[in-house]
Design an enzyme around this catalytic site. Structure first.
Site, PDB file in Angstrom:
ATOM      1  N   LYS A 112       0.883  -1.214   0.021  1.00 24.28           N
ATOM      2  CA  LYS A 112      -0.032   0.139  -0.013  1.00 24.28           C
ATOM      3  C   LYS A 112       0.884   1.222   0.070  1.00 24.28           C
ATOM      4  CE  LYS A 112      -4.248   0.858   0.443  1.00 24.28           C
ATOM      5  NZ  LYS A 112      -5.653   0.193   0.245  1.00 24.28           N
ATOM      6  N   GLY A 159     -17.939   7.961  -1.833  1.00 23.49           N
ATOM      7  CA  GLY A 159     -16.664   7.967  -2.776  1.00 23.49           C
ATOM      8  C   GLY A 159     -17.223   7.139  -3.695  1.00 23.49           C
ATOM      9  N   ASN A 160     -15.942   6.866  -4.590  1.00 22.91           N
ATOM     10  CA  ASN A 160     -16.480   5.865  -5.864  1.00 22.91           C
ATOM     11  C   ASN A 160     -17.202   4.566  -5.189  1.00 22.91           C
ATOM     12  OD1 ASN A 160     -15.980   4.430  -8.416  1.00 22.91           O
ATOM     13  ND2 ASN A 160     -14.313   3.615  -7.543  1.00 22.91           N
ATOM     14  N   GLY A 211     -20.384   7.061   3.678  1.00 21.25           N
ATOM     15  CA  GLY A 211     -19.391   7.551   2.633  1.00 21.25           C
ATOM     16  C   GLY A 211     -19.908   7.201   1.202  1.00 21.25           C
TER      17      GLY A 211
END
Ligand code: GLU
Length: 414
Positions: free
Chosen positions: A105, A219-220, A217
């Site tokens: 990551k 987001g995408n 959330g």
């Protein structure tokens, strides 16, 4: 809430699973640490002319099953422990999905919302330059994560290719379609989560009547999940939230209308006919299914008693702290863990990498049917292990992952 060290959570999860399968001490020790930590400081010239130095990481946890794989996050809360945890989870996730990758990551400590487009491009290019020596299509393959997207991946590949002096699209996945991206990658995490959710509700007998859903959330991942659930009559999304707050309506929320309002005003808050709630309130609503799709450590020992959902689908990485996880399990709440529920993104990343290496471009319908196969078989593998050892789905997913990784580690030591 946020002062829980996510890396300590991963160690607890690892040790629990290691106990169940009597993992040998050496393998446990190796898996407890990343194989390599790269910490960088790099300069970026801002629009004002000032040069600012940023702090970033690329952490490579394990590559026994294939190249390190995992996203790059741009967020003000990025730090060493967070990226270490996220890298560990990627190793586990790729093993649960049974795709030929290890885990890694990356992250930069920055609030990208405070940057201009030109500054964002300079930052993305400068970060890739800083970590170019340790990535590569057969070594470590980054991708998008929180606050990064296909455009940013395109800049990063372009910068990498300038450095190495040849075309290498497979070095990074999650690119735009015009630059070697795969059909279906944008929606893949949410669609994979939906395939798993459909399987899970059948197994736990939640499949009668319309199921009320709250999504944290947008987001995408959360946004696409809202869309997908809105198209399926089995589900009714009654609450959603973004970083500014949330909304709830017992009558259900219409995807197009709510997202239209968010586009106009910057947030879902204030959408007509809804009640305003906080991100914390959303978690405690009386719904059937809760889908955390934002950041780590949202369900903790402080609020776990107030969670009313019967099933939690973790589209975020690490949204449930270990103490809360145990409590949910004891109360009979089914938690479909992150390393299974959100594995659709990295699975289509694998398809993209494969297409790039073979110079192919697959049809969307083929991507989706392969994704469905991977998600359903991973879910069923985890389900069988949970029955065999009488453990929850998270522990079962770890048992499966650690078993597969340790097998590859032994193979590579021969
Ligand atoms: N950032 C995503 C995750 O956490 C996708 C990673 C990838 O595609 O490599 O799974």
């Amino acid at each position: 809430m946020t002062n829980i060290n996510p890396y300590e959570s991963t160690i607890k999860q690892l040790e629990k699973a290691a106990n169940i399968i009597n993992l040998d001490k050496a393998t446990l020790e190796i898996l407890s640490y990343p194989k390599r930590i790269v910490e960088v400081r790099f300069p970026v010239r801002l629009d004002s002319g000032e040069v600012k130095v940023f702090h970033g990481y690329r952490i490579q946890h394990n590559d026994a099953r294939g190249p390190f794989k995992g996203g790059i996050r741009f967020h003000q809360a990025v730090d060493m422990n967070e990226v270490k945890a996220l890298a560990f989870w990627m190793s586990m996730k790729c093993a649960v999905m049974n795709i030929p990758f290890g885990g890694g990551k990356g992250g930069v400590t920055v609030n990208p919302k405070g940057l201009s487009e030109a500054e964002l491009e300079s930052l993305s290019r400068a970060f890739i330059k800083a970590i170019a020596a340790v990535i590569g299509s057969r070594v470590d393959v980054p991708a998008p994560d929180v606050n990064t997207n296909p455009k940013i991946m395109d800049w990063m590949v372009d910068e990498y290719e300038k450095i190495v002096g040849h075309s290498e699209p497979a070095v990074i996945t999650g690119k735009s379609l015009d630059h070697g991206g795969s059909e279906g990658r944008g929606i893949a995490t949410s669609l994979g989560g939906k395939y798993v959710l459909d399987e899970a509700i059948g197994k736990v007998s939640l499949d009668s009547g319309t199921l009320k859903v709250a999504i944290q959330g947008l987001g995408n991942v959360g946004g696409n999940m809202f869309k997908l659930l809105g198209e399926d009559k089995k589900y009714q999304v009654v609450a959603v939230s973004d970083s500014r707050g949330g909304i709830v309506s017992g009558a259900g929320l219409d995807y197009d209308k709510v997202m239209g309002h968010k586009k106009e005003t910057g947030s879902v808050v204030g959408f007509v006919g809804t009640k305003e709630i906080t991100n914390e309130d959303l978690l405690e609503l009386d719904v059937d299914i809760l889908i955390p799709s934002a950041l780590e450590n949202q369900i903790t020992k402080e609020n776990v008693d107030k969670i009313k959902a019967r099933l939690v689908l973790e589209l975020a990485n690490g949204p449930t702290a270990p103490e809360a996880d145990e409590e949910l399990h004891n109360r009979g709440v089914v938690v479909v863990p992150d390393i299974l529920a959100n594995g659709g993104g990295v699975t289509v990343s694998y398809f993209e990498w494969d297409q790039n290496l073979k110079n192919e471009h697959w049809f969307e319908k083929d991507v989706f049917s392969k994704l469905e196969e991977v998600m359903c078989s991973s879910f069923n593998d985890v389900w069988e292990i949970s029955k065999k050892y009488r453990i929850d789905l998270r522990q079962a997913a770890y048992v499966l992952a650690i078993d597969r990784i340790s097998l590859a580690m032994r193979e590579s030591a021969k």
